[in-house]
Design a protein around this motif. Structure first.
Motif, short mmCIF file in Angstrom:
data_model
loop_
_atom_site.label_atom_id
_atom_site.label_comp_id
_atom_site.label_asym_id
_atom_site.label_seq_id
_atom_site.Cartn_x
_atom_site.Cartn_y
_atom_site.Cartn_z
N GLY A 198 0.67 -1.08 0.09
CA GLY A 198 -0.09 -0.06 -0.03
C GLY A 198 0.79 1.17 -0.14
N LEU A 199 2.11 1.11 -0.11
CA LEU A 199 3.13 2.40 -0.20
C LEU A 199 2.76 3.25 -1.49
CD1 LEU A 199 6.28 1.31 1.39
CD2 LEU A 199 4.79 2.61 2.52
N SER A 200 2.78 4.51 -1.20
CA SER A 200 2.60 5.36 -2.51
C SER A 200 3.25 6.63 -2.02
CB SER A 200 1.26 5.56 -2.90
OG SER A 200 0.41 6.16 -1.79
N GLY A 201 3.39 7.46 -3.30
CA GLY A 201 4.17 9.03 -3.07
C GLY A 201 5.52 8.64 -2.73
N ARG A 202 6.16 9.59 -2.04
CA ARG A 202 7.64 9.54 -1.76
C ARG A 202 7.94 8.95 -0.57
NH1 ARG A 202 10.58 14.64 -1.01
NH2 ARG A 202 12.06 13.56 -2.21
N PRO B 221 6.20 -0.83 -4.81
CA PRO B 221 5.27 -0.88 -5.56
C PRO B 221 5.41 0.18 -6.70
CG PRO B 221 4.72 -0.22 -3.56
CD PRO B 221 6.01 -0.57 -3.26
N ALA B 222 4.76 0.11 -7.75
CA ALA B 222 4.65 1.05 -8.75
C ALA B 222 4.16 2.44 -8.49
CB ALA B 222 3.94 0.67 -10.12
N GLU B 223 3.36 2.36 -7.35
CA GLU B 223 2.58 3.68 -6.91
C GLU B 223 3.41 4.53 -6.17
OE1 GLU B 223 -0.32 0.40 -7.74
OE2 GLU B 223 1.62 0.53 -6.33
N VAL B 224 4.74 3.86 -5.88
CA VAL B 224 5.49 4.88 -5.02
C VAL B 224 6.25 5.77 -6.36
CG1 VAL B 224 7.84 4.94 -3.82
CG2 VAL B 224 6.42 3.46 -3.31
N SER B 225 6.39 7.01 -6.22
CA SER B 225 6.86 8.08 -6.98
C SER B 225 8.25 8.39 -6.83
CB SER B 225 6.26 9.40 -6.88
OG SER B 225 6.30 9.93 -5.72
N GLU B 226 9.00 8.18 -5.70
CA GLU B 226 10.48 8.19 -5.43
C GLU B 226 10.84 7.28 -4.11
OE1 GLU B 226 13.96 11.44 -5.70
OE2 GLU B 226 12.10 11.94 -4.61
N VAL B 227 11.91 6.91 -4.18
CA VAL B 227 12.45 6.16 -3.09
C VAL B 227 13.76 6.82 -2.68
CG1 VAL B 227 13.36 4.19 -1.87
CG2 VAL B 227 11.36 3.92 -3.25
N ASP C 166 5.78 10.74 2.47
CA ASP C 166 4.52 10.34 2.52
C ASP C 166 4.69 9.05 3.69
OD1 ASP C 166 2.63 11.74 0.91
OD2 ASP C 166 4.08 10.81 -0.53
N ALA C 167 5.82 8.45 3.54
CA ALA C 167 6.21 7.23 4.49
C ALA C 167 7.66 7.06 4.62
CB ALA C 167 5.40 5.95 3.90
#
Length: 207
Positions: A42-46, A62-68, A110-111
């Protein structure tokens, strides 16, 4: 969720490790371990994660993550993680810093993910202070950490012996108490053991 192929799997990367001081596998049987799946779900965003390991954990985002943003103090491990980062689909930045100093502005993520990292921090309180600082309002901490054993004999062994031989790791740490003192509210928690050592895996938000 399991699909036809593991996410971003490059089989030449091998099983991977969570942290250099904890050679805990990222993959088992060609798929991410249940612990890594739970951390990523469920992770998403940055997202910011502490500690590079060997970088293979980056293939699980996951693909919903915009940046790590991966924070690692050791230049050798940063270089290793950068090689993996070049092969995954999620954008990754591998940066210097430490468990008590994150090179990022306030409310930037975001996380935040900590996996077998708090146990190696020189100050869990300072690490969690940094986590609070960089989390956006409503942001979430995902954690997979040692938790002091409820068995007093085992807890004493953890405190007197294991912390001296595990590369700076302190398995007798009380992660849940540290989270509470730092002002985090637990929103999900599993208790588990690995090689007879107690762990907690869950999520929390600043109160």
């Amino acid at each position: 969720m399991r699909t036809d192929e593991p996410p971003d799997t490059a089989r030449s990367l091998g099983r991977g490790i969570e942290q250099f001081h904890h050679p805990r596998p990222i993959y088992a049987g060609g798929w991410p371990t249940p612990e890594r799946v739970r951390l990523m779900a469920g992770l998403s965003g940055r997202v910011l994660e502490f500690g590079a390991g060997d970088g293979v954990k980056l293939t699980c985002y996951p693909a919903e993550v915009s940046e790590v943003v991966l924070v690692e103090a050791d230049p050798f491990l940063r270089g290793t993680a950068e090689q993996v980062a070049a092969r995954v689909t999620v954008p990754v930045r591998v940066v210097g810093g430490s468990l008590t100093r994150v090179p990022a502005p306030d409310a930037a993520f975001d996380a935040v993910v900590t996996s077998l990292a708090l146990c190696a921090s020189p100050s869990a309180a300072k690490t969690l202070e940094e986590v609070r600082r960089v989390l956006r309002p409503g942001g979430e901490l995902r954690f997979y950490e040692h938790q002091r054993s409820a068995n007093q004999l085992l807890a004493t062994c953890e405190k007197l012996l294991w912390s001296r031989v595990l590369g700076g790791c302190h398995p007798a740490s009380d992660c849940l108490a540290a989270l509470d003192r730092a002002g985090f509210a637990i929103i999900g928690l599993d208790r588990l053991t690995y090689c007879h050592v107690s762990h907690v895996l869950g999520s929390a938000r600043p109160r």
